[in-house]
Structures are given as C-alpha cells and as structure tokens.
Enzyme design. Structure first.
Site, PDB file in Angstrom:
ATOM      1  N   ASP A 100      -7.949  -4.867  -0.876  1.00 51.71           N
ATOM      2  CA  ASP A 100      -8.394  -5.663  -2.013  1.00 51.71           C
ATOM      3  C   ASP A 100      -7.936  -7.110  -1.986  1.00 51.71           C
ATOM      4  OD1 ASP A 100     -10.044  -3.942  -3.278  1.00 51.71           O
ATOM      5  OD2 ASP A 100      -8.426  -2.870  -4.275  1.00 51.71           O
ATOM      6  N   HIS A 115       0.853  -1.185   0.000  1.00 51.20           N
ATOM      7  CA  HIS A 115       0.000   0.000   0.000  1.00 51.20           C
ATOM      8  C   HIS A 115       0.889   1.236   0.000  1.00 51.20           C
ATOM      9  CE1 HIS A 115      -3.001   2.949   1.224  1.00 51.20           C
ATOM     10  NE2 HIS A 115      -3.889   2.084   0.755  1.00 51.20           N
TER      11      HIS A 115
HETATM   12  C1  LIG Z   1      -7.398   0.360  -3.050  1.00 52.94           C
HETATM   13  C2  LIG Z   1      -6.007   0.370  -3.365  1.00 52.94           C
HETATM   14  O1  LIG Z   1      -5.624   1.075  -4.238  1.00 52.94           O
HETATM   15  S1  LIG Z   1      -5.010  -0.614  -2.425  1.00 52.94           S
HETATM   16  C3  LIG Z   1      -3.669  -1.058  -3.500  1.00 52.94           C
HETATM   17  C4  LIG Z   1      -4.112  -2.067  -4.509  1.00 52.94           C
HETATM   18  N1  LIG Z   1      -3.011  -2.434  -5.405  1.00 52.94           N
HETATM   19  C5  LIG Z   1      -2.439  -3.652  -5.382  1.00 52.94           C
HETATM   20  O2  LIG Z   1      -2.779  -4.524  -4.622  1.00 52.94           O
HETATM   21  C6  LIG Z   1      -1.377  -3.877  -6.428  1.00 52.94           C
HETATM   22  C7  LIG Z   1      -0.122  -4.436  -5.810  1.00 52.94           C
HETATM   23  N2  LIG Z   1       0.537  -3.456  -4.972  1.00 52.94           N
HETATM   24  C8  LIG Z   1       1.284  -2.462  -5.508  1.00 52.94           C
HETATM   25  O3  LIG Z   1       1.437  -2.339  -6.722  1.00 52.94           O
HETATM   26  C9  LIG Z   1       1.953  -1.495  -4.558  1.00 52.94           C
HETATM   27  O4  LIG Z   1       2.043  -2.046  -3.278  1.00 52.94           O
HETATM   28  C10 LIG Z   1       1.219  -0.143  -4.461  1.00 52.94           C
HETATM   29  C11 LIG Z   1       1.112   0.483  -5.862  1.00 52.94           C
HETATM   30  C12 LIG Z   1      -0.154  -0.273  -3.878  1.00 52.94           C
HETATM   31  C13 LIG Z   1       2.058   0.764  -3.576  1.00 52.94           C
HETATM   32  O5  LIG Z   1       3.329   0.834  -4.142  1.00 52.94           O
HETATM   33  P1  LIG Z   1       4.477   1.706  -3.512  1.00 52.94           P
HETATM   34  O6  LIG Z   1       3.940   3.006  -3.134  1.00 52.94           O
HETATM   35  O7  LIG Z   1       5.626   1.678  -4.442  1.00 52.94           O
HETATM   36  O8  LIG Z   1       4.793   0.891  -2.165  1.00 52.94           O
HETATM   37  P2  LIG Z   1       6.134   0.798  -1.344  1.00 52.94           P
HETATM   38  O9  LIG Z   1       6.844   2.113  -1.355  1.00 52.94           O
HETATM   39  O10 LIG Z   1       5.794   0.203  -0.040  1.00 52.94           O
HETATM   40  O11 LIG Z   1       7.001  -0.244  -2.185  1.00 52.94           O
HETATM   41  C14 LIG Z   1       8.320  -0.601  -1.832  1.00 52.94           C
HETATM   42  C15 LIG Z   1       8.859  -1.541  -2.864  1.00 52.94           C
HETATM   43  O12 LIG Z   1       8.099  -2.752  -2.842  1.00 52.94           O
HETATM   44  C16 LIG Z   1       7.524  -2.989  -4.114  1.00 52.94           C
HETATM   45  N3  LIG Z   1       6.182  -3.517  -3.915  1.00 52.94           N
HETATM   46  C17 LIG Z   1       5.212  -3.032  -3.109  1.00 52.94           C
HETATM   47  N4  LIG Z   1       4.117  -3.794  -3.205  1.00 52.94           N
HETATM   48  C18 LIG Z   1       4.391  -4.760  -4.086  1.00 52.94           C
HETATM   49  C19 LIG Z   1       3.660  -5.842  -4.600  1.00 52.94           C
HETATM   50  N5  LIG Z   1       2.412  -6.062  -4.223  1.00 52.94           N
HETATM   51  N6  LIG Z   1       4.250  -6.658  -5.483  1.00 52.94           N
HETATM   52  C20 LIG Z   1       5.525  -6.427  -5.881  1.00 52.94           C
HETATM   53  N7  LIG Z   1       6.276  -5.413  -5.439  1.00 52.94           N
HETATM   54  C21 LIG Z   1       5.715  -4.595  -4.547  1.00 52.94           C
HETATM   55  C22 LIG Z   1       7.492  -1.621  -4.796  1.00 52.94           C
HETATM   56  O13 LIG Z   1       7.474  -1.735  -6.214  1.00 52.94           O
HETATM   57  C23 LIG Z   1       8.777  -1.011  -4.281  1.00 52.94           C
HETATM   58  O14 LIG Z   1       9.864  -1.605  -4.974  1.00 52.94           O
HETATM   59  P3  LIG Z   1      11.154  -0.838  -5.521  1.00 52.94           P
HETATM   60  O15 LIG Z   1      11.357   0.401  -4.702  1.00 52.94           O
HETATM   61  O16 LIG Z   1      12.248  -1.846  -5.386  1.00 52.94           O
HETATM   62  O17 LIG Z   1      10.825  -0.520  -6.938  1.00 52.94           O
HETATM   63  O1  LIG Z   2      -4.985   5.272  -0.452  1.00 51.98           O
HETATM   64  C1  LIG Z   2      -4.537   4.706  -1.462  1.00 51.98           C
HETATM   65  O2  LIG Z   2      -3.438   4.987  -1.973  1.00 51.98           O
HETATM   66  C2  LIG Z   2      -5.309   3.637  -2.134  1.00 51.98           C
HETATM   67  C3  LIG Z   2      -6.755   3.601  -1.799  1.00 51.98           C
HETATM   68  O3  LIG Z   2      -7.565   4.286  -2.390  1.00 51.98           O
HETATM   69  C4  LIG Z   2      -7.198   2.744  -0.733  1.00 51.98           C
HETATM   70  O4  LIG Z   2      -6.386   2.079  -0.101  1.00 51.98           O
HETATM   71  O5  LIG Z   2      -8.425   2.677  -0.482  1.00 51.98           O
END
Ligand SMILES: CC(=O)SCCNC(=O)CCNC(=O)[C@H](O)C(C)(C)COP(=O)(O)OP(=O)(O)OC[C@H]1O[C@@H](n2cnc3c(N)ncnc32)[C@H](O)[C@@H]1OP(=O)(O)O
Ligand SMILES: O=C([O-])CC(=O)C(=O)O
Length: 454
Positions: free
Chosen positions: A391, A332
């Site tokens: 999610d 997240h």
């Molecule tokens: C309602 C929502 O929007 S909740 C989020 C729903 N999205 C997902 O489940 C998709 C999978 N998750 C992700 O893509 C990411 O965790 C995000 C986009 C939600 C957040 O990403 P970031 O802000 O980059 O998170 P964070 O700073 O903690 O990440 C640290 C590292 O872990 C990686 N990472 C974080 N989550 C994941 C994941 N689920 N799978 C693979 N790598 C991940 C990032 O790419 C980053 O790597 P890097 O710096 O070596 O390139």
């Molecule tokens: O806050 C965020 O980045 C993603 C989001 O909408 C949620 O987690 O509900």
C-alpha cells in the site's frame, strides 16, 4: 441532538472511558507469562498455525545453513510466482484480472476458451437488481465508500432467494456475482457521495460487457468514460497485486472465521469488508496519501533528509499527523526485507510519475521508503525488519490515475474479493468445524453484592 444533550453524553463517555480503561486493563507481563502470542504471531512474523491452504504462498524467510533467516519477499498464487504472472499477461498485452481470478477460484490457469467462457459469465452477472442504485446506493450516501459497499452487499442478500444456500454451486454463483458487481457498487457509491455531499453532478455509466474490469472501473468513474490504455493497464496490475494474500491476513481470516459459523456469502463478505477498511490493513492506502500530504505541508525543505527524518520520528512519537504512532505503508505482519508487490509497483510508479510529471513526489516517496525503516528501527523493537508494503505506492498510483481518495480502499476490495471467495470455497469444501480459539481467563471470581451494598 440538542447541545445540552450532546454535552451530557460527551461528559458521560469521557468519564466512563476512564473506567473502561482502568477495569479493562490486563497487565502486559501476563501475555508473556501465559505464552500468548499477540496478533497470533511470533516475533519473527511466523503465524500461529490455524489452517491449511492451497491458494497462495507468502515467503519471507529461508533456511540457510540450518538457520532461519529473513529473505526477499515472494508471493505465489496457486504455485505461480506473482512476478511471472504479471510478466505473462503484461508482455502479451492482455488484461490480467479475469485470468488471475480464474486461477485463484479454480486452481489452474485457463486456456483461451476457458477464459472467454469465464469472462462471458462474469459479464452476464454484471447487473444489479431493478432500482438497486436508486433504492440502496443513493440512500444515505457516505464519504466512507467501504461502508457504502458493505451496506450494498448486505442489501443484495434480500434480492437473492438462495441467500443462505451453502452448496458450492450456489456459493460460486454468489462469489462470481459479487466479484462482478463490486466495481459498480463502489463507483456508484462514490458518485452518490460526490453528488449529495459535494454538490457535484450525478451520472451513472453502465459497464461495457466487452471491456476488462480495470477498463470498466475507469469508464464508470470518468464523466466522459475516457481513459488511456496505460491507465487501464496500470490499474489492472494493481488489482492483480491486491487479489490474494494467504489465509491469515485480517480480512481473509475474518472470511474463514465467519464462513466456519455457517453464515451466508453476503454476511461473510460484509465482515471481510469491515476488516479490510481498517488503517492497519487495506485502509492504509488512503492513510499513506494523507500522510504524504501532511509531510509536504509541514516539512519546509523536502530535500533536507534530517528534517524529514525528524518529522517521521515525531510521527512515531504520536506528536504529528494522525497521532497513531504509525508510518503508513511501512511494515508488514509477515514480510521483512521486502514485499514483492511493492517492488513491482515501484517500477510502474517511476514510469507513470515521469509520464504524469510527478517526479518530485516520486522522489519524496523514495526518500520516505528509505528513511522510515531506519526511524522505526530506532524507536520500536524490530525483530524481523520493516520495509514498504503493497500500500505504500498504491495510493500514489491511484492519485496519478485521478482516482478519488475515497475509492482507494474499495479498489483493494474489488481485487481482494477474489481471494476471499477462493478461501470461503476452500473452507466450505475442506473444513466443517467452527473456528473457536481459546482465551485464557485472568479474572478472579467474586461474591455477588446487592445494589444497596455496593
Ligand atoms: C495490505 C496490508 O494489510 S499491508 C499493511 C498495511 N498497513 C500499514 O501500512 C500500516 C502501518 N503498518 C503497521 O501498522 C504494521 O507494520 C503492521 C500492522 C502492518 C504489522 O505490524 P506488526 O505485525 O506489529 O509488525 P512487526 O512485528 O514487524 O512490528 C515490530 C514493531 O515495529 C512497529 N511497527 C511496524 N510497522 C510500523 C509502522 N509502519 N509504523 C510504526 N511502527 C511500526 C510495531 O508496532 C512493533 O513495535 P513494538 O513491538 O515496539 O510495539
Ligand atoms: O497479509 C497480511 O497480513 C496483509 C495483507 O492482506 C496483504 O499484505 O495483502
């Protein structure tokens, strides 16, 4: 398109995509050199400050002995902890969506009279223009119900004589009207797709003014309009958990940005929907379920933790599943140790899984929830921790409610439209300034060369 034409276009885009990448690449060290925070966030998840809000609070860190440390996630809507809000309506066996929508839009919890009046007005607005289903929703149906929903929202503008009136009174009317019709637009969009693309029967059930939003979603979806109370209550809680998440999440920030240009409600919400469908945001709930099916298909022994871990590592190496390098439902932008909504969900999921005889699936979800952060930690730079997000379990819940995959992200939208509306109103009431951040230019100026000399 004739094959030769398609081939020519494919060859051209294959060739020129390489040119785009070569000429479009900005050296990654420059981001650090100029102090650009990628994703507009610090590595500990703290965002670049872009505004003020009174709608919700997301807590993922706390100060202990003067040090900022990650903590269990907390989410407050208008000052109330989400855990207390859910407990409140669940214990007294009320449906929560409408009550929490009132809270988010108007800033305080409603008394019984205020809630009844709000529900009555939502019901009055729960109607589509004449022949809208035939003329808009059924036309060019698509598996992508988020696109279908966006198309419907934009089309609704042509039926609204006050589409571009930005008075708070008018925007509130438009917002409540969209909150009210989102379930219809989405479910009917699905029925159109299911009929025209999947050759299934077509039926349209109208919503019942005496039912809650969650009950109406199930009523409109099911051929026989039937659902159990447990199913409707679980869906209602899912809606409440998805309603709001601060001003900085991608779709709400989109709402704020497009609102700040003076655009109308329909265009703003269409933009927010376009953001939400992305697989790194709301679209993750579909991806999680597809990913779990992929794991089940490809890992022979699901009790073998090493084999599951190995497969997750291959996912991160972009070798398997969708080759994006992501494990969906994990991580997240703000939370680190936990997302409180995933924790609440997990309790319901466990009970529902037992009820629906899906204990084996639940076991696998729990295992992935435990293993994925370890594997991500080994392969990526983790600054603030990674855990299951809202999610991770939501898609599993919807599958146990027999909700089709195509509707998972639209259900998120049916809930988040409330948060978007509250933020749009807050932006209009408080800020009258177009949002326009800066991009540091790293190009060099060049002397123009005529076409015959290039
Ligand atoms: C309602 C929502 O929007 S909740 C989020 C729903 N999205 C997902 O489940 C998709 C999978 N998750 C992700 O893509 C990411 O965790 C995000 C986009 C939600 C957040 O990403 P970031 O802000 O980059 O998170 P964070 O700073 O903690 O990440 C640290 C590292 O872990 C990686 N990472 C974080 N989550 C994941 C994941 N689920 N799978 C693979 N790598 C991940 C990032 O790419 C980053 O790597 P890097 O710096 O070596 O390139
Ligand atoms: O806050 C965020 O980045 C993603 C989001 O909408 C949620 O987690 O509900």
């Amino acid at each position: 398109m004739r094959n030769s034409k398609k081939e020519q276009i494919d060859n051209y885009t294959a060739k020129y995509s390489k040119v785009c990448i070569e000429n479009g690449n900005i050296g990654s060290t420059l981001f650090d050199e100029y102090g650009v925070k990628r994703g507009l966030r610090d590595k500990n998840g703290e965002g670049v400050l872009a505004g003020l809000t009174n709608i919700s609070l997301i807590k993922s860190q706390e100060i202990v002995d003067g040090k900022r440390l990650p903590c269990e996630g907390r989410l407050l809507y208008r000052g109330y902890d989400i855990i207390e809000l859910v407990k409140g309506f669940e214990h007294s066996k009320r449906y929560g969506f409408e009550e929490i929508a009132y809270l988010l839009l108007f800033g305080s919890l409603p008394d019984k009279g205020q809630l009844d009046e709000f529900k009555e007005n939502l019901s009055l607005m729960c109607t589509l223009p004449t022949n809208f289903t035939r003329d808009v929703i059924m036309k060019a149906s698509s598996k992508d119900i988020m696109n279908s929903l966006t198309k419907s929202v934009l089309a609704l503008a042509s039926y609204d004589k006050q589409a571009s009136d930005l008075s708070i009174e008018n925007v509130l009317r438009q917002s409540m009207s969209l909150i009210s019709v989102f379930p219809m637009l989405s479910v009917y969009g699905y029925h159109a797709y299911n009929h025209y693309e999947c050759d299934d029967s077509f039926y349209i059930h109208r919503p019942d003014a005496n039912l809650s939003t969650a009950e109406n979603i199930l009523r409109m979806l099911r051929p026989d309009k039937k659902y159990s109370e447990l199913e409707a209550r679980v869906l209602d809680i899912a809606l409440v958990l998805h309603m709001e998440h601060g001003g900085g999440n991608n779709s709400t920030f989109t709402t704020r940005v497009v609102t700040s240009s003076g655009s109308d409600t329909y265009s703003v919400i269409a933009a927010a929907l376009s953001s939400l469908k992305g697989p790194k945001h709301g679209g993750a709930n579909i991806k999680v379920v597809e990913m779990m099916a992929n794991i089940k298909k490809n890992v022979k022994d699901l009790d073998d933790e090493e084999a599951v871990k190995d497969y997750l590592a291959r996912m991160l190496n972009k070798e398997v599943f969708d080759k994006s390098g992501l494990i969906y439902g994990m991580g997240h932008a703000v939370y680190s140790i936990s997302d409180p909504r995933a924790t609440i969900f997990k309790n319901f999921v466990e009970r529902l899984a037992a009820d629906k005889k899906r204990d084996e699936d639940f076991k696998l979800y729990s295992m992935i929830e435990r293993l994925a952060p370890e594997v991500i930690g080994e392969k990526r730079n983790i600054y603030k921790g990674v855990s299951a997000n809202v999610d991770f379990y939501s898609g599993f819940v919807y599958s146990m409610l027999d909700i089709p995959l195509e509707l998972y992200t639209p259900i998120f939208a049916m809930a988040r439209i409330v948060g978007w509306s509250a933020h749009r109103l807050e932006e209009l009431i408080n800020v009258d300034k177009i949002i326009r951040p800066a991009y540091k230019t790293v190009m060099t100026e060049r002397t123009y060369v005529g076409i015959d000399k290039r």
